[in-house]
Motif scaffolding. Structure first.
Motif, PDB file in Angstrom:
ATOM      1  N   MET A  47       0.835  -1.213   0.000  1.00 20.46           N
ATOM      2  CA  MET A  47       0.000   0.000   0.000  1.00 20.46           C
ATOM      3  C   MET A  47       0.864   1.257   0.000  1.00 20.46           C
ATOM      4  SD  MET A  47      -2.890   1.464   0.060  1.00 20.46           S
ATOM      5  CE  MET A  47      -3.614   2.983   0.525  1.00 20.46           C
ATOM      6  N   CYS A  48       1.862   1.228   0.943  1.00 29.73           N
ATOM      7  CA  CYS A  48       2.748   2.376   1.092  1.00 29.73           C
ATOM      8  C   CYS A  48       3.534   2.632  -0.192  1.00 29.73           C
ATOM      9  CB  CYS A  48       3.701   2.134   2.249  1.00 29.73           C
ATOM     10  SG  CYS A  48       3.914   3.624   3.189  1.00 29.73           S
ATOM     11  N   ILE A  49       3.970   1.561  -0.821  1.00 26.93           N
ATOM     12  CA  ILE A  49       4.732   1.702  -2.070  1.00 26.93           C
ATOM     13  C   ILE A  49       3.868   2.360  -3.136  1.00 26.93           C
ATOM     14  CG2 ILE A  49       5.750   0.379  -3.990  1.00 26.93           C
ATOM     15  CD1 ILE A  49       6.844  -1.522  -1.875  1.00 26.93           C
ATOM     16  N   PHE A  50       2.547   1.965  -3.170  1.00 26.70           N
ATOM     17  CA  PHE A  50       1.640   2.568  -4.156  1.00 26.70           C
ATOM     18  C   PHE A  50       1.462   4.062  -3.890  1.00 26.70           C
ATOM     19  CE2 PHE A  50       0.192  -1.901  -4.723  1.00 26.70           C
ATOM     20  CZ  PHE A  50       0.572  -2.003  -6.054  1.00 26.70           C
ATOM     21  N   CYS A  51       1.398   4.415  -2.565  1.00 29.56           N
ATOM     22  CA  CYS A  51       1.272   5.842  -2.197  1.00 29.56           C
ATOM     23  C   CYS A  51       2.486   6.607  -2.696  1.00 29.56           C
ATOM     24  CB  CYS A  51       1.188   6.014  -0.678  1.00 29.56           C
ATOM     25  SG  CYS A  51      -0.400   5.539  -0.061  1.00 29.56           S
ATOM     26  N   ILE A  52       3.665   6.082  -2.416  1.00 35.40           N
ATOM     27  CA  ILE A  52       4.910   6.762  -2.821  1.00 35.40           C
ATOM     28  C   ILE A  52       4.960   6.890  -4.343  1.00 35.40           C
ATOM     29  CG2 ILE A  52       7.442   6.549  -2.873  1.00 35.40           C
ATOM     30  CD1 ILE A  52       7.164   5.179  -0.082  1.00 35.40           C
ATOM     31  N   LEU A  53       4.582   5.803  -5.015  1.00 33.11           N
ATOM     32  CA  LEU A  53       4.580   5.806  -6.477  1.00 33.11           C
ATOM     33  C   LEU A  53       3.595   6.858  -7.005  1.00 33.11           C
ATOM     34  CD1 LEU A  53       6.231   3.939  -8.326  1.00 33.11           C
ATOM     35  CD2 LEU A  53       4.100   2.731  -8.819  1.00 33.11           C
ATOM     36  N   GLY A  54       2.424   6.906  -6.367  1.00 36.22           N
ATOM     37  CA  GLY A  54       1.388   7.869  -6.767  1.00 36.22           C
ATOM     38  C   GLY A  54       1.894   9.301  -6.608  1.00 36.22           C
ATOM     39  N   ILE A  55       2.520   9.562  -5.455  1.00 33.85           N
ATOM     40  CA  ILE A  55       3.037  10.918  -5.196  1.00 33.85           C
ATOM     41  C   ILE A  55       4.128  11.257  -6.217  1.00 33.85           C
ATOM     42  CG2 ILE A  55       4.342  12.327  -3.534  1.00 33.85           C
ATOM     43  CD1 ILE A  55       2.764  10.818  -1.318  1.00 33.85           C
ATOM     44  N   ALA A  56       5.009  10.264  -6.467  1.00 33.66           N
ATOM     45  CA  ALA A  56       6.101  10.502  -7.414  1.00 33.66           C
ATOM     46  C   ALA A  56       5.540  10.837  -8.800  1.00 33.66           C
ATOM     47  CB  ALA A  56       7.001   9.260  -7.481  1.00 33.66           C
ATOM     48  N   ILE A  57       4.492  10.097  -9.217  1.00 37.59           N
ATOM     49  CA  ILE A  57       3.903  10.357 -10.546  1.00 37.59           C
ATOM     50  C   ILE A  57       3.264  11.750 -10.576  1.00 37.59           C
ATOM     51  CG2 ILE A  57       2.064   9.651 -12.151  1.00 37.59           C
ATOM     52  CD1 ILE A  57       2.723   6.728 -11.322  1.00 37.59           C
ATOM     53  N   LEU A  58       2.566  12.089  -9.489  1.00 37.05           N
ATOM     54  CA  LEU A  58       1.928  13.412  -9.424  1.00 37.05           C
ATOM     55  C   LEU A  58       2.969  14.529  -9.512  1.00 37.05           C
ATOM     56  CD1 LEU A  58      -0.925  13.148  -6.778  1.00 37.05           C
ATOM     57  CD2 LEU A  58      -1.118  13.667  -9.207  1.00 37.05           C
ATOM     58  N   LEU A  59       4.072  14.347  -8.746  1.00 33.91           N
ATOM     59  CA  LEU A  59       5.131  15.364  -8.759  1.00 33.91           C
ATOM     60  C   LEU A  59       5.759  15.472 -10.137  1.00 33.91           C
ATOM     61  CD1 LEU A  59       6.857  14.800  -5.285  1.00 33.91           C
ATOM     62  CD2 LEU A  59       5.520  16.779  -6.009  1.00 33.91           C
ATOM     63  N   TRP A  60       5.940  14.333 -10.774  1.00 36.96           N
ATOM     64  CA  TRP A  60       6.534  14.353 -12.115  1.00 36.96           C
ATOM     65  C   TRP A  60       5.616  15.051 -13.118  1.00 36.96           C
ATOM     66  CZ3 TRP A  60      11.155  14.432 -13.588  1.00 36.96           C
ATOM     67  CH2 TRP A  60      11.481  14.247 -14.925  1.00 36.96           C
ATOM     68  N   LEU A  61       4.291  14.776 -12.993  1.00 34.22           N
ATOM     69  CA  LEU A  61       3.329  15.446 -13.882  1.00 34.22           C
ATOM     70  C   LEU A  61       3.339  16.954 -13.634  1.00 34.22           C
ATOM     71  CD1 LEU A  61       0.327  12.934 -13.815  1.00 34.22           C
ATOM     72  CD2 LEU A  61       1.864  13.424 -15.735  1.00 34.22           C
ATOM     73  N   LEU A  62       3.453  17.320 -12.348  1.00 32.06           N
ATOM     74  CA  LEU A  62       3.531  18.747 -11.987  1.00 32.06           C
ATOM     75  C   LEU A  62       4.773  19.377 -12.613  1.00 32.06           C
ATOM     76  CD1 LEU A  62       2.200  20.948 -10.205  1.00 32.06           C
ATOM     77  CD2 LEU A  62       3.723  20.262  -8.362  1.00 32.06           C
ATOM     78  N   HIS A  63       5.881  18.619 -12.559  1.00 33.98           N
ATOM     79  CA  HIS A  63       7.140  19.101 -13.142  1.00 33.98           C
ATOM     80  C   HIS A  63       6.964  19.342 -14.646  1.00 33.98           C
ATOM     81  CE1 HIS A  63      11.393  19.560 -13.880  1.00 33.98           C
ATOM     82  NE2 HIS A  63      11.387  18.531 -14.707  1.00 33.98           N
ATOM     83  N   ILE A  64       6.307  18.377 -15.314  1.00 36.54           N
ATOM     84  CA  ILE A  64       6.106  18.512 -16.766  1.00 36.54           C
ATOM     85  C   ILE A  64       5.226  19.736 -17.056  1.00 36.54           C
ATOM     86  CG2 ILE A  64       4.982  17.407 -18.769  1.00 36.54           C
ATOM     87  CD1 ILE A  64       6.047  14.747 -17.640  1.00 36.54           C
ATOM     88  N   TYR A  65       4.185  19.906 -16.206  1.00 29.28           N
ATOM     89  CA  TYR A  65       3.295  21.061 -16.395  1.00 29.28           C
ATOM     90  C   TYR A  65       4.076  22.372 -16.216  1.00 29.28           C
ATOM     91  CZ  TYR A  65      -0.393  24.437 -15.463  1.00 29.28           C
ATOM     92  OH  TYR A  65      -1.177  25.542 -15.500  1.00 29.28           O
ATOM     93  N   MET A  66       4.901  22.427 -15.153  1.00 27.11           N
ATOM     94  CA  MET A  66       5.630  23.664 -14.836  1.00 27.11           C
ATOM     95  C   MET A  66       6.688  23.993 -15.881  1.00 27.11           C
ATOM     96  SD  MET A  66       4.208  24.889 -12.216  1.00 27.11           S
ATOM     97  CE  MET A  66       5.276  26.248 -11.771  1.00 27.11           C
ATOM     98  N   THR A  67       7.212  22.976 -16.547  1.00 31.17           N
ATOM     99  CA  THR A  67       8.273  23.245 -17.521  1.00 31.17           C
ATOM    100  C   THR A  67       7.721  23.356 -18.944  1.00 31.17           C
ATOM    101  OG1 THR A  67       8.677  20.874 -17.614  1.00 31.17           O
ATOM    102  CG2 THR A  67      10.108  22.140 -16.172  1.00 31.17           C
ATOM    103  N   GLY A  68       6.420  23.433 -19.047  1.00 28.72           N
ATOM    104  CA  GLY A  68       5.740  23.431 -20.349  1.00 28.72           C
ATOM    105  C   GLY A  68       5.981  24.681 -21.170  1.00 28.72           C
ATOM    106  N   GLY A  69       5.458  24.647 -22.368  1.00 28.66           N
ATOM    107  CA  GLY A  69       5.594  25.775 -23.280  1.00 28.66           C
ATOM    108  C   GLY A  69       6.833  25.608 -24.136  1.00 28.66           C
ATOM    109  N   VAL A  70       6.667  24.946 -25.268  1.00 22.48           N
ATOM    110  CA  VAL A  70       7.818  24.725 -26.150  1.00 22.48           C
ATOM    111  C   VAL A  70       7.583  25.462 -27.465  1.00 22.48           C
ATOM    112  CG1 VAL A  70       9.158  22.983 -27.398  1.00 22.48           C
ATOM    113  CG2 VAL A  70       8.265  22.469 -25.122  1.00 22.48           C
ATOM    114  N   CYS A  71       8.584  26.221 -27.883  1.00 20.28           N
ATOM    115  CA  CYS A  71       8.484  26.918 -29.169  1.00 20.28           C
ATOM    116  C   CYS A  71       8.739  25.907 -30.280  1.00 20.28           C
ATOM    117  CB  CYS A  71       9.503  28.052 -29.226  1.00 20.28           C
ATOM    118  SG  CYS A  71       9.576  28.821 -30.841  1.00 20.28           S
ATOM    119  N   LYS A  72       7.750  25.747 -31.140  1.00 18.92           N
ATOM    120  CA  LYS A  72       7.895  24.723 -32.200  1.00 18.92           C
ATOM    121  C   LYS A  72       8.355  25.342 -33.520  1.00 18.92           C
ATOM    122  CE  LYS A  72       4.723  21.407 -30.201  1.00 18.92           C
ATOM    123  NZ  LYS A  72       3.692  22.037 -29.372  1.00 18.92           N
ATOM    124  N   ILE A  73       8.515  26.671 -33.511  1.00  8.96           N
ATOM    125  CA  ILE A  73       8.858  27.339 -34.779  1.00  8.96           C
ATOM    126  C   ILE A  73      10.350  27.189 -35.062  1.00  8.96           C
ATOM    127  CG2 ILE A  73       8.734  29.511 -36.066  1.00  8.96           C
ATOM    128  CD1 ILE A  73       6.717  30.461 -33.884  1.00  8.96           C
TER     129      ILE A  73
END
Ligand SMILES: NC(=O)c1ccc[n+]([C@@H]2O[C@H](COP(=O)([O-])OP(=O)(O)OC[C@H]3O[C@@H](n4cnc5c(N)ncnc54)[C@H](OP(=O)(O)O)[C@@H]3O)[C@@H](O)[C@H]2O)c1
Length: 320
Positions: free
Chosen positions: A1-27
């Protein structure tokens, strides 16, 4: 259970990281024959912007205070394109003038893209420029205002030229008071470093937006401003000198990493503004994460007032 919690938090943080670093110039464009003039390109966002535009074959002029670091960037640029380094200290109006004189000597006929990128943030004590303006207002706004004005003939010499001002979300924390533009009444306040210095930075970044809003009205040249995001650069160099803030920053290193961009990611919105098709670029617009956004605390009257105030303060350096 605890491992799933840690994994869940890690995935959430990683998604947050991707969101925060977003905005790519494609031109991507071939900028052969185009000239880019960029300030503060010896490090951080400016350096990555210069290298990316150099990779697209633009001629790059980097205007830097630290010419030793500037030379290192110039060496990198010279491997990919034609590039030049000019000394520029935006906190000294004579240096701004000298920089333009030095640019004239390069015999480059036009500037297609002027990127006012350099900036100073949050000095821990009240500091002023050579001409006694509060450091952040004097450097981030007045220095760039004078530079832009002196480079106008070169911008007019190019077809469809543009000015890109690197502002910040911090512009929201602002309150321009033309009667005390230097916040001199707070110079000796014990709260300077935590209260008034951030306000002075916010004011200077608001000025970057207002300046961009007014350029085309005054000169018929398109201009825009932008927030690059929270970016891991040397911008905090003054803040880390404060022992308490330094500890806070060290304790939050992991979160800071997760919630911030690399300098290359931070350069994306500048690239978007520099490369956007001329007809699509919104004149006076404010961009963030490569998209047009609505800035705060701005209006046409304030932009006009700041312009007249700045031109009056700089009259001597503009007419000299
Ligand atoms: N990093 C962020 O999270 C963030 C967020 C919002 C907005 N911004 C804006 O992004 C721009 C670039 O900052 P950065 O994050 O890349 O920070 P940085 O790594 O500290 O780079 C700032 C650049 O500005 C130059 N500069 C400072 N004072 C100058 C002066 N008096 N004359 C000439 N150049 C001067 C620095 O030169 P020296 O090396 O000689 O000091 C350096 O090249 C700034 O306008 C900043 O306000 C950054």
């Amino acid at each position: 259970m605890c491992i799933f919690c840690i994994l869940g938090i890690a995935i959430l943080l990683w998604l947050l990281h991707i969101y925060m670093t977003g905005g790519v110039c494609k031109i991507k464009k071939d900028l052969s024959g185009k000239v880019v003039f960029i300030t503060g390109a010896n490090t951080g966002i400016g350096k990555d912007t210069a290298l990316q535009l150099g990779n697209m074959n633009a001629t790059i002029v980097i205007a830097c205070r630290d010419t030793i670091k500037g030379q290192l960037v110039l060496d990198q640029l010279n491997k990919i394109t034609q590039a030049y380094l000019i000394k520029l200290d935006l906190s000294c109006l004579n240096s701004v003038r000298q920089c333009v004189e030095d640019f004239k000597k390069l015999n480059i006929p036009q500037i297609d893209i002027l990127i006012n990128n350099a900036g100073v943030m949050a000095p821990q004590t009240y500091k002023t420029t050579k001409q006694s303006y509060e450091l952040q207002f004097g450097t981030n706004h007045l220095g760039h205002f004078l530079l832009t004005e002196l480079l106008i003939p070169y911008l007019k010499a190019a077809e469809q030229s543009r000015v890109v001002n690197v502002s910040s979300l911090a512009h929201r924390h602002s309150n321009l008071n033309f009667k005390d533009i230097n916040l001199a009444q707070y110079a000796n306040s014990k709260l300077w470093s935590i209260k008034y210095s951030p306000l002075a930075y916010g004011n200077s970044k608001l000025c970057n937006i207002l300046h961009a809003m007014e350029i085309s009205k005054r000169h018929g040249i398109k201009a825009c401003s932008l927030h690059p995001g929270a970016v891991r650069t040397e911008l905090m160099r003054e803040v880390v000198q404060n022992p308490i803030l330094n500890v806070v920053l060290k304790l939050s290193t992991v979160f800071y990493f997760l919630l911030s961009k690399s300098s290359l990611q931070g350069a994306q919105t500048t690239l978007q503004c520099a490369l956007e098709d001329y007809d699509k670029l919104v004149d006076g617009g404010y961009y963030s994460d490569c998209k047009l956004k609505q800035p705060q605390n701005t209006n046409k009257q304030l932009a006009e007032k700041l312009w007249e105030f700045s031109a009056e303060k700089l009259r001597f350096y503009l007419e000299k």
